[in-house]
Structure formats: C-alpha cells, structure tokens
Design a protein around this motif. Structure first.
Motif, PDB file in Angstrom:
ATOM      1  N   ILE A 231      -1.339  -2.122  -1.136  1.00  0.00           N
ATOM      2  CA  ILE A 231      -2.161  -3.231  -1.639  1.00  0.00           C
ATOM      3  C   ILE A 231      -3.647  -2.992  -1.352  1.00  0.00           C
ATOM      4  O   ILE A 231      -4.476  -3.135  -2.272  1.00  0.00           O
ATOM      5  N   PRO A 232      -4.047  -2.581  -0.125  1.00  0.00           N
ATOM      6  CA  PRO A 232      -5.465  -2.231   0.070  1.00  0.00           C
ATOM      7  C   PRO A 232      -5.927  -1.091  -0.851  1.00  0.00           C
ATOM      8  O   PRO A 232      -7.052  -1.107  -1.355  1.00  0.00           O
ATOM      9  N   PHE A 233      -5.044  -0.104  -1.090  1.00  0.00           N
ATOM     10  CA  PHE A 233      -5.385   1.003  -1.992  1.00  0.00           C
ATOM     11  C   PHE A 233      -5.605   0.478  -3.415  1.00  0.00           C
ATOM     12  O   PHE A 233      -6.589   0.841  -4.074  1.00  0.00           O
ATOM     13  N   ALA A 234      -4.696  -0.376  -3.877  1.00  0.00           N
ATOM     14  CA  ALA A 234      -4.817  -0.930  -5.238  1.00  0.00           C
ATOM     15  C   ALA A 234      -6.111  -1.722  -5.380  1.00  0.00           C
ATOM     16  O   ALA A 234      -6.776  -1.663  -6.424  1.00  0.00           O
ATOM     17  N   HIS A 235      -6.489  -2.437  -4.328  1.00  0.00           N
ATOM     18  CA  HIS A 235      -7.739  -3.188  -4.371  1.00  0.00           C
ATOM     19  C   HIS A 235      -8.934  -2.239  -4.433  1.00  0.00           C
ATOM     20  O   HIS A 235      -9.852  -2.410  -5.250  1.00  0.00           O
ATOM     21  N   GLY A 236      -8.917  -1.202  -3.606  1.00  0.00           N
ATOM     22  CA  GLY A 236     -10.015  -0.239  -3.606  1.00  0.00           C
ATOM     23  C   GLY A 236     -10.157   0.490  -4.928  1.00  0.00           C
ATOM     24  O   GLY A 236     -11.252   0.920  -5.297  1.00  0.00           O
ATOM     25  N   MET A 237      -9.065   0.621  -5.676  1.00  0.00           N
ATOM     26  CA  MET A 237      -9.078   1.306  -6.972  1.00  0.00           C
ATOM     27  C   MET A 237      -9.272   0.333  -8.139  1.00  0.00           C
ATOM     28  O   MET A 237      -9.072   0.703  -9.296  1.00  0.00           O
ATOM     29  N   ALA A 238      -9.609  -0.919  -7.825  1.00  0.00           N
ATOM     30  CA  ALA A 238      -9.884  -1.939  -8.854  1.00  0.00           C
ATOM     31  C   ALA A 238      -8.666  -2.255  -9.713  1.00  0.00           C
ATOM     32  O   ALA A 238      -8.792  -2.592 -10.890  1.00  0.00           O
ATOM     33  N   LEU A 239      -7.474  -2.169  -9.125  1.00  0.00           N
ATOM     34  CA  LEU A 239      -6.249  -2.541  -9.850  1.00  0.00           C
ATOM     35  C   LEU A 239      -5.928  -4.018  -9.670  1.00  0.00           C
ATOM     36  O   LEU A 239      -5.172  -4.587 -10.453  1.00  0.00           O
ATOM     37  N   ILE A 240      -6.475  -4.614  -8.599  1.00  0.00           N
ATOM     38  CA  ILE A 240      -6.321  -6.064  -8.396  1.00  0.00           C
ATOM     39  C   ILE A 240      -7.686  -6.653  -8.059  1.00  0.00           C
ATOM     40  O   ILE A 240      -8.602  -5.937  -7.624  1.00  0.00           O
ATOM     41  N   ILE A 285      -2.325   7.357 -10.581  1.00  0.00           N
ATOM     42  CA  ILE A 285      -2.720   6.133 -11.291  1.00  0.00           C
ATOM     43  C   ILE A 285      -3.610   6.413 -12.497  1.00  0.00           C
ATOM     44  O   ILE A 285      -3.780   5.546 -13.355  1.00  0.00           O
ATOM     45  N   LEU A 286      -4.164   7.627 -12.602  1.00  0.00           N
ATOM     46  CA  LEU A 286      -5.032   7.973 -13.737  1.00  0.00           C
ATOM     47  C   LEU A 286      -4.240   8.301 -14.994  1.00  0.00           C
ATOM     48  O   LEU A 286      -4.769   8.230 -16.102  1.00  0.00           O
ATOM     49  N   ASP A 287      -2.971   8.705 -14.827  1.00  0.00           N
ATOM     50  CA  ASP A 287      -2.167   9.180 -15.960  1.00  0.00           C
ATOM     51  C   ASP A 287      -1.426   8.041 -16.654  1.00  0.00           C
ATOM     52  O   ASP A 287      -1.135   7.011 -16.030  1.00  0.00           O
ATOM     53  N   PRO A 288      -1.085   8.214 -17.937  1.00  0.00           N
ATOM     54  CA  PRO A 288      -0.307   7.185 -18.623  1.00  0.00           C
ATOM     55  C   PRO A 288       1.099   7.094 -18.051  1.00  0.00           C
ATOM     56  O   PRO A 288       1.649   8.080 -17.551  1.00  0.00           O
ATOM     57  N   LEU A 289       1.683   5.898 -18.114  1.00  0.00           N
ATOM     58  CA  LEU A 289       3.064   5.694 -17.684  1.00  0.00           C
ATOM     59  C   LEU A 289       3.987   6.080 -18.834  1.00  0.00           C
ATOM     60  O   LEU A 289       3.925   5.494 -19.910  1.00  0.00           O
ATOM     61  N   CYS A 290       4.818   7.085 -18.625  1.00  0.00           N
ATOM     62  CA  CYS A 290       5.715   7.550 -19.674  1.00  0.00           C
ATOM     63  C   CYS A 290       7.137   7.095 -19.353  1.00  0.00           C
ATOM     64  O   CYS A 290       7.634   7.367 -18.265  1.00  0.00           O
ATOM     65  N   GLU A 291       7.766   6.452 -20.303  1.00  0.00           N
ATOM     66  CA  GLU A 291       9.137   5.987 -20.081  1.00  0.00           C
ATOM     67  C   GLU A 291      10.156   6.858 -20.795  1.00  0.00           C
ATOM     68  O   GLU A 291      11.339   6.783 -20.533  1.00  0.00           O
ATOM     69  N   THR A 292       9.688   7.690 -21.715  1.00  0.00           N
ATOM     70  CA  THR A 292      10.570   8.664 -22.368  1.00  0.00           C
ATOM     71  C   THR A 292       9.917  10.032 -22.287  1.00  0.00           C
ATOM     72  O   THR A 292       8.687  10.151 -22.247  1.00  0.00           O
ATOM     73  N   GLU A 293      10.756  11.063 -22.254  1.00  0.00           N
ATOM     74  CA  GLU A 293      10.242  12.430 -22.060  1.00  0.00           C
ATOM     75  C   GLU A 293       9.815  13.038 -23.398  1.00  0.00           C
ATOM     76  O   GLU A 293      10.488  13.881 -23.964  1.00  0.00           O
ATOM     77  N   THR A 294       8.663  12.573 -23.904  1.00  0.00           N
ATOM     78  CA  THR A 294       8.142  13.088 -25.168  1.00  0.00           C
ATOM     79  C   THR A 294       7.164  14.234 -24.879  1.00  0.00           C
ATOM     80  O   THR A 294       6.595  14.312 -23.789  1.00  0.00           O
ATOM     81  N   LEU A 367      -0.489   6.091  -5.595  1.00  0.00           N
ATOM     82  CA  LEU A 367      -0.159   4.734  -5.154  1.00  0.00           C
ATOM     83  C   LEU A 367       1.175   4.695  -4.403  1.00  0.00           C
ATOM     84  O   LEU A 367       1.481   3.731  -3.721  1.00  0.00           O
ATOM     85  N   GLU A 368       1.958   5.768  -4.503  1.00  0.00           N
ATOM     86  CA  GLU A 368       3.277   5.786  -3.863  1.00  0.00           C
ATOM     87  C   GLU A 368       3.153   5.950  -2.347  1.00  0.00           C
ATOM     88  O   GLU A 368       3.732   5.198  -1.574  1.00  0.00           O
ATOM     89  N   TYR A 371      -3.399   7.608   0.449  1.00  0.00           N
ATOM     90  CA  TYR A 371      -4.118   8.302   1.522  1.00  0.00           C
ATOM     91  C   TYR A 371      -4.526   7.338   2.632  1.00  0.00           C
ATOM     92  O   TYR A 371      -4.665   7.727   3.793  1.00  0.00           O
ATOM     93  N   LEU A 372      -4.699   6.048   2.309  1.00  0.00           N
ATOM     94  CA  LEU A 372      -5.105   5.064   3.323  1.00  0.00           C
ATOM     95  C   LEU A 372      -4.072   4.962   4.440  1.00  0.00           C
ATOM     96  O   LEU A 372      -4.424   4.862   5.614  1.00  0.00           O
ATOM     97  N   GLY A 373      -2.784   4.981   4.074  1.00  0.00           N
ATOM     98  CA  GLY A 373      -1.723   4.931   5.081  1.00  0.00           C
ATOM     99  C   GLY A 373      -1.707   6.189   5.928  1.00  0.00           C
ATOM    100  O   GLY A 373      -1.533   6.138   7.152  1.00  0.00           O
ATOM    101  N   THR A 374      -1.891   7.348   5.263  1.00  0.00           N
ATOM    102  CA  THR A 374      -1.908   8.629   5.983  1.00  0.00           C
ATOM    103  C   THR A 374      -3.067   8.665   6.970  1.00  0.00           C
ATOM    104  O   THR A 374      -2.906   9.061   8.131  1.00  0.00           O
ATOM    105  N   GLN A 375      -4.243   8.206   6.527  1.00  0.00           N
ATOM    106  CA  GLN A 375      -5.391   8.139   7.431  1.00  0.00           C
ATOM    107  C   GLN A 375      -5.116   7.201   8.601  1.00  0.00           C
ATOM    108  O   GLN A 375      -5.492   7.495   9.744  1.00  0.00           O
TER     109      GLN A 375
END
Length: 441
Positions: A231-240, A285-294, A367-368, A371-375
């Motif tokens: 959640i802190p990472f998502a905030h820092g990346m402007a996702l929330i 988080i920069l890449d598109p979310l793909c739900e099928t292997e096209t 996001l999985e 790096y914030l948790g690792t730090q």
C-alpha cells in the motif's frame, strides 16, 4: 507345452529386467546435450542435463540443467539457481532471466518454437546449475508416492543433499567459489539453504562446499513486512490518492493483511485500494495486464515455452525419463507444499555472522514484493552502512541505486525493473558481473 510355457516366462523376465535396467539408468543420470530442437546448429556452450536421486532410496529425482562458464570453468564461480513459486521450473531462469538461450517471439504456427542466443547470460563468467525443485516442479519427479509434503526447511536439506551428490560426481568443481541464487519465493528457501550448507561444512561433510555467498532478486523474505509494503508502494507510485492512503494508515495502523474482521473501516478502505489496483500487472506496474497469451503480450513467451518443453524431440534431447511426468507446466501453482518459513530474516542474520557475501536486488516497479519491504527488513538488521545510497551506472546512464552494508550485504535497485530480471536482463547481468567479480556496482 511346458517348454513353451517356461520360454514365455523367461522372455517376460528378461523384458522385466530390461525395463528395470532402463529405469535404473535414469537414476543419477547425466547427459551432455550438444543440440537442442529449435536452435540452429550446435549449442555455443556446454550443456549437461540429468537427475540426482534424493533420500535413502533416492525416490525423489531432481532434474537439473548445468551450463559451464564460457570464460574459465576451472576457476569461475559455480552458481545454483532456484526459481520461485514454489513449483516454478528453473527453465524460467534459463530461458527468460540469465541463461544463454531465450525463446524467439514468433507467432506460433503449430511448428516447434525457436530458440536464440542471448547477450546477457550469467554463464559468461560463471558456471550455473538450474535446478527444478521441489519434487513435482518442471521435470523433477518421485518414483514412489510422496507421503511427506515438501517444505521450505525440508527443501534446504534436500538442496544441500543434491549439491553434495552433484559435486561428488563433478569433483572438478568442488573447489570453485560457490553461490546460491534465486528470486521471488526462493527468498525464503535460499537463505535457509545457505545456512544448511554452512552448517554441513562444519558438522558433517567432506569435502566442504566452497560456499562464498548468495544472490536474491525481489525476494519474499517476511510475509508481514513484504505484504504490508504494497500500500505505501502503491501510494508512492500514484496508484492511489493521498486521501485513501491517509485513511488506510489511520484505520489499519500499518497492518493491511491480517485485518480483524471487526475493523470494518480498514476493510472498506482496503476494498477501495483493490479497486484501484486490481487491473495493474503486479509483477511490473508499467506493463499492460494480459489475461490471454496473445503474441503482443509479454506472457506469450510462457506459452511458447510450454509448447517447446512438451515436444517429444525436446524431451528426448534433454534426456527426460519418459515415465517421469505427463505434461510439463512452467509453474505448478497447486503443488503440495508446506510454507513453514514465515520469515527468512533470522537466516540472513546467521549467514552474515558466518561471513557470507550477499547481493539483494529489487526491480523498483514490482508491486508483488515491493522494494520498500526489502529496504525495511534490511534496515531492521541494523548493520552499519559503508557505501551510502548512490546511483550505479551503465554507459553514463543511471541503471538503479545501491547501498552496501558492513555485513558484506549489497542492496541494489534496477530502475524500471519488475518482479524478476526477465524484465531487465541486460542491466541485471551487468550488476551481477560486477558484484561476482568483487567490483563496486
């Protein structure tokens, strides 16, 4: 009539003995592979594949790919690579992250997918063993029914046994500097394995393994720290929004995973968070979310690999035991497994006390395992800093940031990287080569 009967029985016995002989051939077997279907011409490196039997009866057969260093295999480091999951084949490392081959991303037309050489292989300076573990992963299998589920701590012991047996059959590598490496879920298994090898060197095993250290990428290390950093990472990346982040902090008090059911306010805000991020590719988080292997989708390479690894000619070239597994899957998501290490931090501490080097790196758009948790967990170890936060460069461009601690631990980010180094293999390779050669990043 009796003679015919005895002749028939004798033929059956001979056939049975032949089958037993064939099955025994694959116990602790090793084969040099000079050609691979899908790759044009002879392989430009030395590849060996094989099985090592684990356990008293060697009922567990762990499959490996071994590639000799292309520089000086007599003296270069030997790296054992463990892919995460648990249950993801080490082909993920070999073909996507740091091996000398990768999939050619052609549109699948029903023929065998092609392989091409890479420019970023870690085998340019190190020999590498890519190991399929735990049992049931990739081409590893059990010759009997498994009654004991594999576990994090159990795998550390099995991997140690694998290494002892492998080095027993490859004694020319027994004095080479040895490192354990991996990413993602193996952040729990690698530090435990390092401790197990270290303990074995003092207590049981001759000759000792020349253990020097370990390498981990975006490693799952502590369930609570890693998951609470999202959640802190998502905030820092402007996702929330700032407002949602402040509400989450206030109502959840930094605990976003094991929320008490009565804390309805916190749960409501976590639902809002999930609405904001559930269409984000967690691994990058920069890449598109793909739900099928096209073909225009990143995960298409996984589909091509599945076609490749399940091809009969490929299995024959790799010398896969025909009786071992049915369909090869890249990641066996429901593998029977006991997740018994909730935090590998105590192992990191013990390994530091024992004097082992470590490189911990994070793709900074993951996001999985952010790096914030690792730090955070590295900071909690309270080691003094000997080389403070600074950029590390490739061709006068910033490739990431790094900091080195007094316990021989180096932390590095890979700018624009994701959950595994398949997203930035060139940068990761340069980072690794500098570290393994003892140079500053």
């Amino acid at each position: 009539m009796a003679n015919k009967y005895f002749s028939s029985v004798l033929k059956s016995l001979l056939l049975l003995l032949h089958l037993v002989f064939l099955s025994k051939q694959h116990v602790d077997s090793a084969s040099i592979v000079k050609f691979l279907p899908g790759f044009e011409g002879p392989l430009p490196f030395e590849l060996e594949t094989g099985y090592i039997g684990i356990g008293e009866e060697e009922e567990v057969q762990l499959f490996y790919y071994f590639i000799k260093s292309e520089r000086n295999p007599k003296e270069d480091p030997l790296i054992l690579w463990l892919t995460g999951g648990p249950g993801c084949s080490s082909i993920s490392g070999l073909l996507f992250e740091n091996g000398p081959l990768t999939m050619k991303l052609d549109v699948y037309n029903g023929t065998l997918p092609s392989l091409v050489s890479t420019t970023y292989s870690w085998t340019k300076t190190s020999s590498m063993i890519f190991l399929d573990q735990p049992v049931g992963t990739g081409f590893s299998y059990s010759r009997t029914q498994q009654f004991n589920k594999p576990s994090d701590s159990g795998e550390a012991k099995r991997i140690h046994e694998f290494l002892q047996k492998w080095l027993g059959k490859h004694q020319e590598f027994s004095s080479n500097p040895f490192y354990v490496a991996g990413d993602s879920y193996s952040g729990l298994v690698v530090p435990a394995t390092v401790q197990e090898i270290s303990k074995g060197n003092y207590e049981c095993c001759n000759p000792p393994i020349n253990l020097q250290g370990y390498v981990l990428g975006n490693p799952l290390t502590d369930y609570a720290i890693d998951s609470n950093s999202r959640i802190p990472f998502a905030h820092g990346m402007a996702l929330i929004s700032d407002e949602l982040y402040e509400s989450l902090k206030k109502t959840c008090k930094g605990e976003y995973t094991n929320v008490h059911p009565r804390n309805t306010q916190c749960l409501k805000f976590i639902e809002e968070f999930n609405k904001c991020t559930n269409r984000i590719l967690q691994q990058l988080i920069l890449d598109p979310l793909c739900e099928t292997e096209t073909p225009d989708c990143y995960i298409y390479r996984y589909l091509l690999t599945t076609y490749w690894a399940n091809d009969a000619t490929v299995r024959e070239a790799l010398q896969i035991n025909k009786e071992s597994i049915g369909e090869w899957v890249r990641c066996y998501r429901t593998i029977p497994y006991d997740n018994d290490i909730k935090s590998s931090m105590p192992y990191h501490v013990n390994n530091s006390i024992s004097g082992y080097r470590s490189l911990i790196y994070s793709g900074d758009h993951d996001l999985e395992v952010p790096y914030l948790g690792t730090q955070a967990w590295i900071r909690s170890l309270n080691y003094s800093i000997i080389d403070d936060w600074r950029p590390w460069m490739i061709k006068n461009q910033i490739a990431g940031y790094t900091r080195t601690y007094a316990n021989k631990m180096t932390f590095a980010t890979i700018k624009g990287g994701g959950h595994t180094i398949e997203f930035k293999p060139e940068e990761a390779s340069i980072m690794f080569q500098r570290w393994i050669n003892g140079q500053p990043l």
